[in-house]
Design a protein around this motif. Structure first.
Motif, mmCIF file in Angstrom:
data_model
loop_
_atom_site.group_PDB
_atom_site.id
_atom_site.type_symbol
_atom_site.label_atom_id
_atom_site.label_comp_id
_atom_site.label_asym_id
_atom_site.label_seq_id
_atom_site.Cartn_x
_atom_site.Cartn_y
_atom_site.Cartn_z
ATOM 1 N N ALA A 38 -3.444 10.043 10.463
ATOM 2 C CA ALA A 38 -2.871 8.695 10.387
ATOM 3 C C ALA A 38 -3.952 7.658 10.128
ATOM 4 C CB ALA A 38 -2.119 8.381 11.677
ATOM 5 N N PHE A 39 -5.074 7.752 10.845
ATOM 6 C CA PHE A 39 -6.163 6.806 10.627
ATOM 7 C C PHE A 39 -6.804 7.008 9.259
ATOM 8 C CE2 PHE A 39 -6.136 6.509 15.340
ATOM 9 C CZ PHE A 39 -6.093 5.128 15.451
ATOM 10 N N GLN A 40 -6.895 8.254 8.797
ATOM 11 C CA GLN A 40 -7.435 8.514 7.471
ATOM 12 C C GLN A 40 -6.559 7.886 6.392
ATOM 13 O OE1 GLN A 40 -7.836 12.762 7.155
ATOM 14 N NE2 GLN A 40 -9.856 12.791 8.126
ATOM 15 N N ASP A 41 -5.249 7.936 6.583
ATOM 16 C CA ASP A 41 -4.343 7.329 5.617
ATOM 17 C C ASP A 41 -4.588 5.829 5.521
ATOM 18 O OD1 ASP A 41 -1.724 6.001 4.732
ATOM 19 O OD2 ASP A 41 -1.260 8.092 4.350
ATOM 20 N N LEU A 65 -1.700 -8.967 9.791
ATOM 21 C CA LEU A 65 -1.954 -7.689 10.463
ATOM 22 C C LEU A 65 -0.681 -7.147 11.092
ATOM 23 C CD1 LEU A 65 -4.190 -5.670 11.258
ATOM 24 C CD2 LEU A 65 -4.512 -6.991 13.354
ATOM 25 N N ASN A 66 0.128 -8.042 11.628
ATOM 26 C CA ASN A 66 1.417 -7.620 12.171
ATOM 27 C C ASN A 66 2.377 -7.219 11.058
ATOM 28 O OD1 ASN A 66 1.990 -8.262 15.351
ATOM 29 N ND2 ASN A 66 0.319 -9.500 14.532
ATOM 30 N N GLY A 67 2.264 -7.891 9.907
ATOM 31 C CA GLY A 67 3.109 -7.520 8.783
ATOM 32 C C GLY A 67 2.883 -6.095 8.329
ATOM 33 N N VAL A 68 1.639 -5.612 8.459
ATOM 34 C CA VAL A 68 1.332 -4.237 8.050
ATOM 35 C C VAL A 68 2.037 -3.237 8.962
ATOM 36 C CG1 VAL A 68 -0.514 -2.546 7.761
ATOM 37 C CG2 VAL A 68 -0.869 -4.897 7.016
ATOM 38 N N TRP A 69 1.913 -3.418 10.280
ATOM 39 C CA TRP A 69 2.532 -2.423 11.157
ATOM 40 C C TRP A 69 4.048 -2.523 11.148
ATOM 41 C CZ3 TRP A 69 5.886 -3.377 15.020
ATOM 42 C CH2 TRP A 69 5.840 -4.579 15.710
ATOM 43 N N VAL A 70 4.579 -3.739 10.986
ATOM 44 C CA VAL A 70 6.038 -3.877 10.912
ATOM 45 C C VAL A 70 6.577 -3.173 9.672
ATOM 46 C CG1 VAL A 70 7.903 -5.527 10.539
ATOM 47 C CG2 VAL A 70 6.182 -5.993 12.265
ATOM 48 N N ALA A 71 5.946 -3.399 8.516
ATOM 49 C CA ALA A 71 6.395 -2.754 7.280
ATOM 50 C C ALA A 71 6.242 -1.246 7.363
ATOM 51 C CB ALA A 71 5.605 -3.301 6.093
ATOM 52 N N TRP A 93 1.181 -1.902 16.872
ATOM 53 C CA TRP A 93 0.325 -0.963 16.159
ATOM 54 C C TRP A 93 0.341 0.416 16.818
ATOM 55 C CZ3 TRP A 93 -1.696 -0.129 11.679
ATOM 56 C CH2 TRP A 93 -1.915 -1.196 10.796
ATOM 57 N N ALA A 94 0.399 0.465 18.136
ATOM 58 C CA ALA A 94 0.473 1.759 18.810
ATOM 59 C C ALA A 94 1.751 2.503 18.411
ATOM 60 C CB ALA A 94 0.419 1.558 20.325
ATOM 61 N N LEU A 95 2.865 1.786 18.355
ATOM 62 C CA LEU A 95 4.133 2.406 17.965
ATOM 63 C C LEU A 95 4.106 2.830 16.502
ATOM 64 C CD1 LEU A 95 6.973 3.096 18.985
ATOM 65 C CD2 LEU A 95 7.705 0.821 18.280
#
Length: 300
Positions: A41-44, A191-197, A282-284
């Motif tokens: 996941a982090f590599q992606d 930054l929140n837009g990234v995890w929400v999307a 981000w954790a979710l």
């Protein structure tokens, strides 16, 4: 008769069962992380970020393609926002008996920030569905499509800032160094837009009823968020229902960008709420990316 029996002088017949020499080296086996791991996941996310030239160029092309053969091109983004902000500002300033020079910039900046937030949410639900061809044929990380979408919304936000600049010239506000706090506020919203999307994109790819549901909820939340109204307005301050606006997380996201742009101090509670939601969100999102990253290509 000729004797066809094999003699000792005949050459040896090669055997089909001759084995390869034991000295041939086999290629080493590289360590391979499982497909469902936080490492993947982090590599992606990291590989997608390193491909900034790719999704940066695609984001520009999205805007150019949308306004292709248009006379004024992307300036339609600015004009549309300006007309909406002026109409809503004049209307609600009359309803709430507020001065237009004070209320119109409030509505305009709130609308600009809201368009960015709503764009990340609504387009995030279809970010993988609309990129089906690229996902199936282009070996790229999934995060590339997320970054591309958030970058496109950032370009829309930059176009809409022209409305803010004009309003600050027509209706001056006392701006200072505190206005620069809008930059980290906007970065935090992006930054929140990234995890929400990322989160809603994975869910909506699996369940296709999610996009229209989220679109309807987002439209409803627009009227529940203090954008065209102030919950500390004299007509609303004494109503208990207005205090429930603090439970709306979008209020805090809009405030960390709007308040500095209007020369107002940002209340610490807004930063605390936005920071807390960022960590939990981000954790979710990482959990979903870990578990379902490899399945998105089959769901689209």
């Amino acid at each position: 008769m000729t004797d066809r029996r094999k003699t000792s002088t005949d050459p040896p017949v090669p055997s089909a069962t001759v084995q390869a020499p034991s000295t041939v080296e086999q290629p080493p086996t590289l360590p391979h992380a499982p497909s469902r791991s936080f490492r993947r996941a982090f590599q992606d996310l990291a590989q997608g970020w390193r491909q900034r030239p790719l999704w940066g160029h695609l984001g520009f092309q999205d805007i150019k393609q949308r306004y292709r053969r248009s006379v004024i091109g992307p300036l339609w983004i600015t004009l549309s926002t300006a007309m909406t902000a002026v109409a809503l500002g004049i209307l609600y300033s009359t309803l709430f008996k507020t001065e237009v020079p004070e209320f119109l910039p409030y509505v305009a900046v709130g609308l600009i920030v809201w368009n960015f937030i709503a764009g990340c949410i609504n387009e995030g639900t279809e970010v993988f569905i609309t990129n089906e061809g690229l996902i199936k044929h282009l070996p790229a990380p999934l995060s590339v499509h997320i970054y591309r979408m958030v970058w496109r919304q950032s370009l829309f936000f930059a176009h809409n800032l022209l409305v803010y600049v004009v309003l600050m010239v027509v209706f001056p506000h006392p701006l200072g160094l505190a206005t620069l706090l809008a930059i980290p506020g906007l970065m935090l919203v992006a930054l929140n837009g990234v995890w929400v999307a990322l989160l809603v994109g994975i869910i909506a790819t699996r369940f296709r009823d999610i996009p229209p549901i989220i679109s309807s909820i987002t439209q409803l939340l627009f009227f529940m968020t203090p954008i065209v109204w102030k919950y500390d307005n004299a007509l609303l301050a004494n109503t208990p229902r207005a205090q429930y606006a603090e439970l709306n997380p979008f209020l805090h996201y809009v405030a960390v960008v709007r308040d500095p742009l209007l020369g107002q101090p940002v209340e610490p509670r807004h930063w605390i709420v936005v920071g807390g939601i960022t960590v939990v969100g981000w954790a979710l999102a990482l959990i979903f990316l870990r578990n379902y990253r490899s399945r998105v290509s089959y769901w689209v």
